[in-house]
Write a protein that holds these residues in place. Sequence first.
Motif: not given
Length: 425
Positions: A355-372
């Motif tokens: 799960a943590a590794a999956t979250l890192e994938q999402a973090f690396a792709a989120m272009e803004e510091p927002t929940r959306d």
Amino acid sequence: MNISKRRRGVIGCVALASVLALAVSGCARGGDTDGGGGDSGDGAAEASPGITDTSITLGITSPLSGPTAGPGNCTVDGAKAYFGEKNADGGIEFGDGKTRTVEIKAYDDTYDPQKALANFQQMVSDGVFAAGIGLGTPTNRAWREAAIDEGVPQVLVMTGDPLFSDRNESPMQLGLVPIYQQEGAAFGELLASSGEDHKVAILSQNDDYGDGYVEGFKDAIDGADNIEVVSELTYEATDTSVDAQLTELAASGADVFFNAMSITPLVISSLQKAQQVGWLPSWFLPSNTSSPVAILEPGGGSAFPGIYSVAFSQSAASPPFQESEEGKAFLAAIDEYTDQDGVPAFPHCVWSWIAAATLEQAFAAMEEPTRDSFMEALMSIQGYEAPFMLEGSVIDTTVDGKPAVSDVQVQKYNGKGYATAEQFG
């Protein structure tokens, strides 16, 4: 507790002493009432609560004490170990170009839905960016609507309840593990394909957890002339004994026992009681209550002709895992950043790492510091071969109605661990 372990990073643990409802207000936290983040005035998106230019805070509510504390602690510890290593290396680079450390705030709900809801309310007060990963169907359901109302992501939760993968009903949610119906169906398909006649007894938890497993199993054996369900009983998650049910089920003469049970001590006592009354059927056990070390060994699992479970990840207890470089790194991080004593007995530590590794994938792709932006990135992961997944299993968050993991393999206990079961018997 091993007090000699170094605590690098910014990982914390919070214990609640009360289950009183706490007042929460999105307006009091940066005006972010929709969970997204508005325009800061200079064209840049306003950051959601729980994230700065240097850190992000995640909340996990899980049973850290009580009868389900073993798997409950593992749901926290895998993530703590994973992000502990990342933080020690300087943090994670996000899609907006900033590098952040990950802080985990853990809350004990003792597998009590009311405490889980109070924990979420505390998380909002504490200013978490997102929450999830924790164990439990009734506990995760308890704060699902509140998470939607507050606009707080509730993601990669360890429940097979399909509600958490329904994008319309649960727009801020995502499940991690395969849905219970899928696990139950895998058992039913294996049994029906045996070509032999079998009588089945069922004991299930009287909630969505148990209902899901039984539904999947029955759907899979529907129309199979060689399978007959001869007895079916339930128990409550708060029960301290199921001896009466085991005695009644034993009298059915069933040669297969489907035990859809989530309470660790009750699984152990069920194994022991069946032996006491001389009932030795083959067993089907859910993935989260089938640990060889913590459940089957103390329960005397080797006395039965076959114990079957399902898996999507490698086992930390297996020699190949422990001999691999990745496995050694996992065990070293678990030892460094958690209070686990040796090799984790429950698979949830590995699941939490995934799960943590999956979250890192999402973090690396989120272009803004927002929940959306986070939710958009998280829901766009496809074909990700996360650490320790079984061959053929990948993370795919793009399919409505399915959790991040939707592949399972039926495995059979061999006295020490599990091996893939190509057929029943």
